[in-house]
Design a protein around this motif. Structure first.
Motif, PDB file in Angstrom:
ATOM      1  N   TYR A 150      41.257  52.726 -13.579  1.00  0.00           N
ATOM      2  CA  TYR A 150      39.811  52.826 -13.363  1.00  0.00           C
ATOM      3  C   TYR A 150      39.025  52.044 -14.396  1.00  0.00           C
ATOM      4  O   TYR A 150      37.954  51.517 -14.097  1.00  0.00           O
ATOM      5  CB  TYR A 150      39.371  54.288 -13.314  1.00  0.00           C
ATOM      6  CG  TYR A 150      39.757  54.950 -12.018  1.00  0.00           C
ATOM      7  CD1 TYR A 150      39.283  54.476 -10.806  1.00  0.00           C
ATOM      8  CD2 TYR A 150      40.616  56.033 -11.996  1.00  0.00           C
ATOM      9  CE1 TYR A 150      39.642  55.059  -9.610  1.00  0.00           C
ATOM     10  CE2 TYR A 150      40.981  56.631 -10.799  1.00  0.00           C
ATOM     11  CZ  TYR A 150      40.491  56.131  -9.604  1.00  0.00           C
ATOM     12  OH  TYR A 150      40.852  56.711  -8.416  1.00  0.00           O
ATOM     13  N   CYS A 152      36.344  49.411 -13.084  1.00  0.00           N
ATOM     14  CA  CYS A 152      34.946  49.542 -13.503  1.00  0.00           C
ATOM     15  C   CYS A 152      34.474  48.296 -14.235  1.00  0.00           C
ATOM     16  O   CYS A 152      33.343  47.846 -14.042  1.00  0.00           O
ATOM     17  CB  CYS A 152      34.757  50.777 -14.370  1.00  0.00           C
ATOM     18  SG  CYS A 152      34.946  52.318 -13.429  1.00  0.00           S
ATOM     19  N   VAL A 182      27.977  51.332  -7.106  1.00  0.00           N
ATOM     20  CA  VAL A 182      29.214  51.999  -6.715  1.00  0.00           C
ATOM     21  C   VAL A 182      28.945  53.456  -6.368  1.00  0.00           C
ATOM     22  O   VAL A 182      27.882  53.997  -6.649  1.00  0.00           O
ATOM     23  CB  VAL A 182      30.271  51.930  -7.848  1.00  0.00           C
ATOM     24  CG1 VAL A 182      30.656  50.492  -8.150  1.00  0.00           C
ATOM     25  CG2 VAL A 182      29.794  52.633  -9.099  1.00  0.00           C
ATOM     26  N   ILE A 214      31.097  56.942  -7.066  1.00  0.00           N
ATOM     27  CA  ILE A 214      32.241  57.519  -7.759  1.00  0.00           C
ATOM     28  C   ILE A 214      32.290  59.008  -7.447  1.00  0.00           C
ATOM     29  O   ILE A 214      31.274  59.697  -7.509  1.00  0.00           O
ATOM     30  CB  ILE A 214      32.142  57.295  -9.282  1.00  0.00           C
ATOM     31  CG1 ILE A 214      32.267  55.799  -9.598  1.00  0.00           C
ATOM     32  CG2 ILE A 214      33.214  58.097 -10.021  1.00  0.00           C
ATOM     33  CD1 ILE A 214      32.079  55.458 -11.060  1.00  0.00           C
ATOM     34  N   ILE A 252      37.764  60.489 -12.830  1.00  0.00           N
ATOM     35  CA  ILE A 252      37.468  59.797 -11.579  1.00  0.00           C
ATOM     36  C   ILE A 252      38.565  60.078 -10.564  1.00  0.00           C
ATOM     37  O   ILE A 252      39.736  59.894 -10.827  1.00  0.00           O
ATOM     38  CB  ILE A 252      37.313  58.278 -11.804  1.00  0.00           C
ATOM     39  CG1 ILE A 252      36.106  58.001 -12.701  1.00  0.00           C
ATOM     40  CG2 ILE A 252      37.165  57.559 -10.459  1.00  0.00           C
ATOM     41  CD1 ILE A 252      35.937  56.538 -13.065  1.00  0.00           C
ATOM     42  N   PHE A 306      36.675  55.948  -5.902  1.00  0.00           N
ATOM     43  CA  PHE A 306      35.776  54.863  -6.284  1.00  0.00           C
ATOM     44  C   PHE A 306      35.497  54.034  -5.043  1.00  0.00           C
ATOM     45  O   PHE A 306      36.434  53.606  -4.361  1.00  0.00           O
ATOM     46  CB  PHE A 306      36.467  54.007  -7.353  1.00  0.00           C
ATOM     47  CG  PHE A 306      35.637  52.905  -7.927  1.00  0.00           C
ATOM     48  CD1 PHE A 306      34.960  53.085  -9.114  1.00  0.00           C
ATOM     49  CD2 PHE A 306      35.544  51.686  -7.291  1.00  0.00           C
ATOM     50  CE1 PHE A 306      34.212  52.070  -9.666  1.00  0.00           C
ATOM     51  CE2 PHE A 306      34.789  50.660  -7.829  1.00  0.00           C
ATOM     52  CZ  PHE A 306      34.124  50.856  -9.022  1.00  0.00           C
ATOM     53  N   TRP A 321      37.626  52.347  -0.174  1.00  0.00           N
ATOM     54  CA  TRP A 321      38.232  53.103  -1.264  1.00  0.00           C
ATOM     55  C   TRP A 321      39.310  52.266  -1.903  1.00  0.00           C
ATOM     56  O   TRP A 321      40.125  51.683  -1.232  1.00  0.00           O
ATOM     57  CB  TRP A 321      38.809  54.419  -0.771  1.00  0.00           C
ATOM     58  CG  TRP A 321      37.724  55.339  -0.418  1.00  0.00           C
ATOM     59  CD1 TRP A 321      37.172  55.518   0.826  1.00  0.00           C
ATOM     60  CD2 TRP A 321      36.967  56.169  -1.298  1.00  0.00           C
ATOM     61  NE1 TRP A 321      36.149  56.414   0.750  1.00  0.00           N
ATOM     62  CE2 TRP A 321      36.006  56.826  -0.521  1.00  0.00           C
ATOM     63  CE3 TRP A 321      37.032  56.415  -2.666  1.00  0.00           C
ATOM     64  CZ2 TRP A 321      35.103  57.708  -1.074  1.00  0.00           C
ATOM     65  CZ3 TRP A 321      36.133  57.316  -3.212  1.00  0.00           C
ATOM     66  CH2 TRP A 321      35.183  57.947  -2.422  1.00  0.00           C
TER      67      TRP A 321
END
Length: 75
Positions: A4, A8, A16, A18, A63, A66, A74
């Protein structure tokens, strides 16, 4: 967590969606990423207006999902 972190960083500056491991959903633009958190500037929706200049830190370890932009792909 590294997964992640890399995602990110790749999408920094983009809007985004999340979802954390508890099911909470966050919508916003990624404004900063460090080794432990991603920081979102909240928006009302993916193309919408922000709620101000504050940011929300989300722990990378928390997370659970995402999605990039309005496409909801996804990763």
């Amino acid at each position: 967590m590294q997964y992640y972190f890399d995602i990110c960083n790749r999408y920094k500056g983009r809007h985004v969606h999340i979802t954390d491991l508890c099911g909470r959903k966050y919508y916003g633009k990624i404004v900063h990423v460090d080794q432990h958190h991603v920081y979102l500037q909240p928006t009302s929706d993916f193309g919408g207006y922000g709620y101000g200049f504050y940011t929300i830190p989300i722990a990378l370890a928390a997370i659970g999902g995402f999605a990039l932009g309005a496409a909801f792909f996804w990763i």
